[in-house]
Design an enzyme around this catalytic site. Sequence first.
Site, mmCIF file in Angstrom:
data_model
loop_
_atom_site.group_PDB
_atom_site.id
_atom_site.type_symbol
_atom_site.label_atom_id
_atom_site.label_comp_id
_atom_site.label_asym_id
_atom_site.label_seq_id
_atom_site.Cartn_x
_atom_site.Cartn_y
_atom_site.Cartn_z
ATOM 1 N N ASP A 1 0.815 -1.210 0.000
ATOM 2 C CA ASP A 1 0.000 0.000 0.000
ATOM 3 C C ASP A 1 0.851 1.264 0.000
ATOM 4 O O ASP A 1 2.079 1.213 0.167
ATOM 5 C CB ASP A 1 -0.955 -0.002 1.208
ATOM 6 C CG ASP A 1 -0.261 -0.349 2.519
ATOM 7 O OD1 ASP A 1 0.987 -0.407 2.549
ATOM 8 O OD2 ASP A 1 -0.953 -0.557 3.522
ATOM 9 N N ASN B 1 -6.941 -2.174 14.443
ATOM 10 C CA ASN B 1 -8.358 -2.468 14.154
ATOM 11 C C ASN B 1 -8.513 -3.699 13.247
ATOM 12 O O ASN B 1 -9.595 -3.953 12.730
ATOM 13 C CB ASN B 1 -9.035 -1.243 13.515
ATOM 14 C CG ASN B 1 -8.409 -0.869 12.172
ATOM 15 O OD1 ASN B 1 -7.467 -1.515 11.718
ATOM 16 N ND2 ASN B 1 -8.920 0.168 11.546
ATOM 17 N N HIS C 1 -6.916 -4.169 10.363
ATOM 18 C CA HIS C 1 -6.700 -3.965 8.926
ATOM 19 C C HIS C 1 -5.441 -4.680 8.436
ATOM 20 O O HIS C 1 -4.482 -4.865 9.174
ATOM 21 C CB HIS C 1 -6.745 -2.487 8.522
ATOM 22 C CG HIS C 1 -5.541 -1.659 8.850
ATOM 23 N ND1 HIS C 1 -5.631 -0.311 9.115
ATOM 24 C CD2 HIS C 1 -4.224 -1.945 8.939
ATOM 25 C CE1 HIS C 1 -4.424 0.166 9.342
ATOM 26 N NE2 HIS C 1 -3.562 -0.799 9.247
ATOM 27 N N GLU D 1 -9.535 -1.534 5.514
ATOM 28 C CA GLU D 1 -10.112 -1.129 6.787
ATOM 29 C C GLU D 1 -11.399 -1.905 7.077
ATOM 30 O O GLU D 1 -12.085 -2.351 6.144
ATOM 31 C CB GLU D 1 -10.458 0.365 6.737
ATOM 32 C CG GLU D 1 -9.258 1.295 6.542
ATOM 33 C CD GLU D 1 -8.495 1.544 7.824
ATOM 34 O OE1 GLU D 1 -8.301 0.605 8.606
ATOM 35 O OE2 GLU D 1 -8.082 2.702 8.038
HETATM 36 C C1 GLP Z 1 -0.122 0.619 8.472
HETATM 37 C C2 GLP Z 1 0.027 -0.280 7.246
HETATM 38 C C3 GLP Z 1 -0.277 -1.729 7.562
HETATM 39 C C4 GLP Z 1 0.420 -2.146 8.839
HETATM 40 C C5 GLP Z 1 -0.085 -1.287 9.971
HETATM 41 C C6 GLP Z 1 0.427 -1.708 11.320
HETATM 42 O O1 GLP Z 1 -1.391 1.082 8.663
HETATM 43 N N1 GLP Z 1 -0.808 0.132 6.178
HETATM 44 O O2 GLP Z 1 0.141 -2.548 6.477
HETATM 45 O O3 GLP Z 1 0.187 -3.502 9.102
HETATM 46 O O4 GLP Z 1 0.344 0.035 9.664
HETATM 47 O O5 GLP Z 1 1.541 -0.971 11.693
HETATM 48 P P1 GLP Z 1 2.422 -1.222 12.957
HETATM 49 O O6 GLP Z 1 3.238 -2.415 12.636
HETATM 50 O O7 GLP Z 1 3.243 0.014 13.078
HETATM 51 O O8 GLP Z 1 1.514 -1.440 14.101
#
Ligand code: GLP
Length: 240
Positions: free
Chosen positions: A67, A136, A138, A143
Amino acid sequence: MEKKVFKTYEEMSAYAAQMVCDLVNGKPNAVLGLPTGGTPVGMYENIRKMYQEGKMDFENVTTFNLDEYLGLTHDHPQSYYYFMNQNLYSGVNLKPENINIPSGTASDFEAECKSYDAKIDAKGGIDLMILGIGPNGHIGFNEPAEILSGPTHTVDLTRETIEANARFFDSIDDVPTKAITMGVGSILKAKKILMLVSGASKQKVAKELFSGDVTTNNPSTLLQLHRDVVVLMDEAADGQ
Ligand code: GLP
């Protein structure tokens, strides 16, 4: 789904990197799906180290990132391209033409989404899709919602995600409100999926991931429908 719990984040990260190393050594032209976020930073650090030690070669490897934020250019320090360059691209011998990340600044997003999925298909699909998970539930930027999109698409970020990711920006007002992401269909088409889960803030969604129930309110639960998923967790995320 296979679940492996590690005492520490460091052990989990080293194990994940070794899985990538084993795959790439067994299949030098492997196609990897890659995540951003805080969780995979340790894995990337180990991968860079293993590359420097001559244990891995990225000459023929192709990568597809999950993404990107809309509106952020490659040189923006919070763009996922910038993150990937810092954490992986600049530290290994990936060929620039084998690096793929959806564009957050495309002039035609519909075309960009279509061509991204087409490029993945043309490469024969993703061998190993590595995922983090949002607080959440995702995956990528899919989402929680009543309806989830299968293919790569653009998406409005939820307030919860904007708040969770604000820590990387100077102010919450600087966090983009939209993103482009592989869809749950694009993710589930991968041959194998590796999910990394770290920290107590992920306990609730991590538990739901193994509940046996599938709900679009926690997109990660869809992974239960895939036949080859490995979930690596540190003890803090497992919470058992
Ligand atoms: C972002 C990315 C996700 C990732 C998430 C969790 O929102 N789009 O792909 O899994 O962050 O991030 P973290 O590992 O910092 O909790």
